[in-house]
Design an enzyme around this catalytic site. Structure first.
Site, short mmCIF file in Angstrom:
data_model
loop_
_atom_site.label_atom_id
_atom_site.label_comp_id
_atom_site.label_asym_id
_atom_site.label_seq_id
_atom_site.Cartn_x
_atom_site.Cartn_y
_atom_site.Cartn_z
N HIS A 112 7.75 3.64 -4.57
CA HIS A 112 7.16 4.99 -4.55
C HIS A 112 8.24 6.07 -4.59
CE1 HIS A 112 3.59 2.86 -3.42
NE2 HIS A 112 4.09 2.50 -2.26
N HIS A 146 -0.47 1.61 -5.25
CA HIS A 146 0.05 0.23 -5.24
C HIS A 146 -0.48 -0.56 -6.43
CE1 HIS A 146 0.42 1.53 -1.02
NE2 HIS A 146 1.55 0.88 -1.10
#
Lengths: 329, 329
Positions: B57, B215
């Site tokens: 991320h 995700h």
């Protein structure tokens, strides 16, 4: 083609409008013709720095307009040179008595547009041509292209201009940085230009394109995709041969993402490139990692090295306040 | 799969090593177990802020460690929760007498790991659970997920902690910001996890995935790809229904790229979202546009809105000095 888009024709105007809204504290947008100019007051007789070029490389150049960097940026359509009226209007808007320095990536269309603007202006102008891309030989007929090293030149000259350096000093400094800066890029897949609707070139799953520019053009070699370590070795060796940094030399190492390569990979590339030069006794004293000079959604990266001395280091460190580069103020 | 990679197993360690080298002026890396901690001295009794979660991320969370934001970040493997020993070691390293606040994105694995660390610590701790993603209903059994709003919570609480707010004040502030923050994401294509080697889900050329997390999981609806204006309307309407900003309300508008969406598109999205709320009399007084909470190379974006009052605005504006968020110092 999958993009967030209303139409390819309206994209630039809508996007610039959004940029100007989001950063109204730092810049303002002129619409007829298009240019972005800084809000912050400039000292009297400060040299005005103007850059520009095709859009699709954001944050370059619009994201680097502000205190300590560019006074204005002129965005063309995607991968298309801006027109002379843009640089003309921008120069008239931001000149503050110190003359105007154009920082121009070396592409025929950009060079011609900036030259025409300079001829039409009743203001002293000078130009720095950026040619950091070593994918082409130095003897290439049009000369080498300007790529990710452009930001480094703009930042260093921008700091000098902010501190009061005059036009010829700024130009000489820009040429100096250009001469000690080298870049080379590699792509894993090309980008999709909205008006075209498909990738500008195709690679198989086991190929990479070495020596790519930033306009979706092919590079000089289509090679087998190999490990990150081997890719970095190939690139770093060529940059090293070009700049020949000696042991003890201080350098700035810039890993630039071309658009869709995740930061986790860019920092891997940084580590491998740092190891390459550390082994040779070169001191990496400054660094920049991220997406700064992009090619829309191209997957890939470039490595840029700049040889630093005390002057260049101090100017790199000087305060900068723009939408996408900010420190010290 | 085309990535810059030596092996999926070594990627995180190599990348963190590069990150630590590139930003040695701001942070340092602890390797056994992994955490990144700030270099700058902390005032005595300052509450220590620690976040973490799966990698992939970036720049979240490691890029936000430094003065005025996180004291430490604990990176797990890609899209995998960090283990309790990481938060335990990080807390012991950065506690400065004021206790430790964990800022945790609401995923079962992350929550469990942070809870176990809290139980093992002999230091006062408190936790803020981030749940800004409105893709799931409020009544969802595990609760809503934490996505791009996490940075906003971390920034605001980080400023308060730097200014001396105590542990319970920081926790209450984090909960306050979480309650006035809502996000929703959309993807045009999924991401490729290195260890998996192929996209986590497939979309046709005419589909988009609404309500994606970060995700690589599917969202709540696979919809026909439509114009940017219509996509923004769909998202903004849901956020507006959630937060119900009144005319005259000040807000922070955050357009977050999920990885491979060019800035030129993100600023288009910004303009369209700004128009949506401007029409309703809402004042967009702060903004943030760029790739801050990514999902590797996912193409897509999320829109986040935070309702601001004077306190939150001042804390947002407070100086911050980290690798990927920096202003005022």
């Amino acid at each position: 083609m999958k993009k967030f888009l209303n139409s390819p024709e309206s994209l630039l105007e809508e996007s610039l409008t959004g940029f100007a809204k989001a950063h109204a504290d730092i810049i303002q947008l002129n619409k007829q013709p298009y240019f972005i100019q800084r809000n912050s007051p400039t000292p009297a007789d400060k040299v005005a720095l103007i850059s520009g070029g095709g859009s699709g490389h954001e944050p370059l150049h619009i994201g680097f307009v502000g205190t300590g960097l560019l006074d204005a940026a002129c965005p063309g359509q995607i991968f298309t040179s801006p027109t002379p009226d843009q640089m003309l209007a921008a120069a008239q808007a931001v000149d503050n008595g110190g003359g105007v320095l154009f920082i121009v990536k070396n592409y025929a269309g950009d060079v011609m547009s900036f030259e025409m603007a300079a001829e039409m202006l009743n203001i002293p102008t000078a130009t720095v041509l950026v040619s950091d891309d070593i994918a082409l030989p130095k003897t290439h007929s049009i000369g080498r292209r300007g790529v990710a090293g452009t930001l480094i030149i703009e930042k260093i000259v921008g700091a000098a201009a902010e501190q009061g350096a005059d036009l010829s000093t700024c130009q000489a400094l820009g040429n100096k940085v250009n001469n000690v800066t080298a870049s080379l890029g590699v792509a894993l897949h090309s980008c999709t230009v909205p008006a075209l609707g498909k990738p500008t070139f195709e690679l198989t799953d086991t190929e990479m394109e070495m020596g790519v520019g930033i306009h979706g053009e092919r590079g000089h070699d289509t090679l087998p995709l190999t490990s990150a370590t081997e890719i970095v070795e190939q690139i770093a060796r060529k940059i090293d041969e070009e700049l020949k940094p000696q042991a003890g030399q201080n350098v700035l190492l810039h890993i630039n993402g071309l658009g869709s390569t995740p930061l986790i990979e860019l920092y891997l590339i940084y580590d491998l490139a740092a190891q390459f030069w550390e082994k040779r006794g070169v001191n990496i004293t400054r660094s920049l990692v991220g997406n700064y000079t992009t090619s829309l959604d191209m997957a890939g990266c470039s490595i840029t090295l700049t040889l630093l001395d005390e002057q260049l280091t101090a100017l790199w460190d000087a305060p900068v306040h723009t939408a996408h580069l900010r420190w010290g103020c």
